[in-house]
Design an enzyme around this catalytic site. Structure first.
Site, PDB file in Angstrom:
ATOM      1  N   CYS A   1       0.826  -1.203   0.000  1.00 30.10           N
ATOM      2  CA  CYS A   1       0.000   0.000   0.000  1.00 30.10           C
ATOM      3  C   CYS A   1       0.865   1.260   0.000  1.00 30.10           C
ATOM      4  O   CYS A   1       1.568   1.531  -0.954  1.00 30.10           O
ATOM      5  CB  CYS A   1      -0.985  -0.062   1.166  1.00 30.10           C
ATOM      6  SG  CYS A   1      -2.416   1.015   0.986  1.00 30.10           S
ATOM      7  N   HIS A   2       0.845   2.043   1.077  1.00 26.65           N
ATOM      8  CA  HIS A   2       1.700   3.223   1.189  1.00 26.65           C
ATOM      9  C   HIS A   2       3.074   2.880   1.781  1.00 26.65           C
ATOM     10  O   HIS A   2       3.957   3.731   1.825  1.00 26.65           O
ATOM     11  CB  HIS A   2       1.025   4.298   2.054  1.00 26.65           C
ATOM     12  CG  HIS A   2      -0.143   4.961   1.392  1.00 26.65           C
ATOM     13  ND1 HIS A   2      -1.385   4.379   1.314  1.00 26.65           N
ATOM     14  CD2 HIS A   2      -0.248   6.150   0.756  1.00 26.65           C
ATOM     15  CE1 HIS A   2      -2.213   5.186   0.672  1.00 26.65           C
ATOM     16  NE2 HIS A   2      -1.546   6.269   0.316  1.00 26.65           N
ATOM     17  N   GLY A   3       3.254   1.642   2.236  1.00 27.74           N
ATOM     18  CA  GLY A   3       4.527   1.216   2.812  1.00 27.74           C
ATOM     19  C   GLY A   3       5.726   1.447   1.908  1.00 27.74           C
ATOM     20  O   GLY A   3       6.820   1.757   2.399  1.00 27.74           O
TER      21      GLY A   3
END
Length: 195
Positions: A116-118
């Site tokens: 995801c935003h990781g």
């Protein structure tokens, strides 16, 4: 991987802040790895409870970390996972210990996984350059500007850069993400890859 399909003897570190991690992106990979016999340690910024969120809005599960980012090292672990959650990922990318850890795993040739935003942490650690990867679509420009090649797939496994890089787009891709991590750990030689 042992004959019964378990990851016995494998050990994984998960990096998180204490607030804002997407609940399922933390809990589901951890559960899948533990079900397959791996030991999983959660490293948070502080030695306090991790308060997750559901879709960056509603309070989610509270998880107890096993160590802090400052205390953790790549030694003794076979892989590292970076869950998403916009707040979590935005704070992790500026955390010197989080950057140190993913860089150490990469330098040792160990799998680095982010969802995801990781992958923002990969940008700020210099690990996106010349790699194929995916993420939540809104951070695609950041990954491309950092020299990565963004692909719209549920999971991307890139083994071209000296260490396996496993990335996924969003929570609905979690099954594929967790399965890719399990496969990467299962493919390690006897005794893992613990430099």
């Amino acid at each position: 991987m042992s004959p019964d399909g378990k990851l016995d003897g494998r050990s994984v570190l998960v990096l998180t802040t204490n607030y804002g991690t997407e609940q399922d992106e933390l809990r589901k990979p951890v559960a899948a790895l533990r079900e397959n016999g791996a030991r999983v340690t959660i490293a948070a910024q502080k030695d306090e409870a991790v308060h997750t969120l559901v879709s960056d809005r509603r309070p989610g599960a509270v998880v107890q970390p096993g160590t802090t980012l400052a205390q953790a090292t790549a030694d003794g672990y076979d892989a590292v996972i970076v869950p998403g959650g916009t707040l979590n990922a935005d704070r992790l990318r500026t955390d010197a210990d989080a950057r140190r850890l993913v860089s150490a795993f990469a330098a040792a040739g160990k799998p680095v996984a982010a969802i995801c935003h990781g992958p923002w942490l990969l940008v700020d650690s210099g690990l996106a350059r010349d790699r194929e990867l995916t993420s939540y679509p809104s951070i695609r420009p950041d990954l491309e500007n950092a020299g990565g090649t963004w692909l719209d797939r549920e999971v991307v496994v890139d083994t071209s850069g000296g260490h396996p890089l496993i990335t996924s787009r969003r929570p609905r891709d979690l099954d594929a993400f967790a399965a890719a991590i399990v496969r990467a750990l299962g493919a390690l030689g006897a005794g893992g890859n613990r430099r």
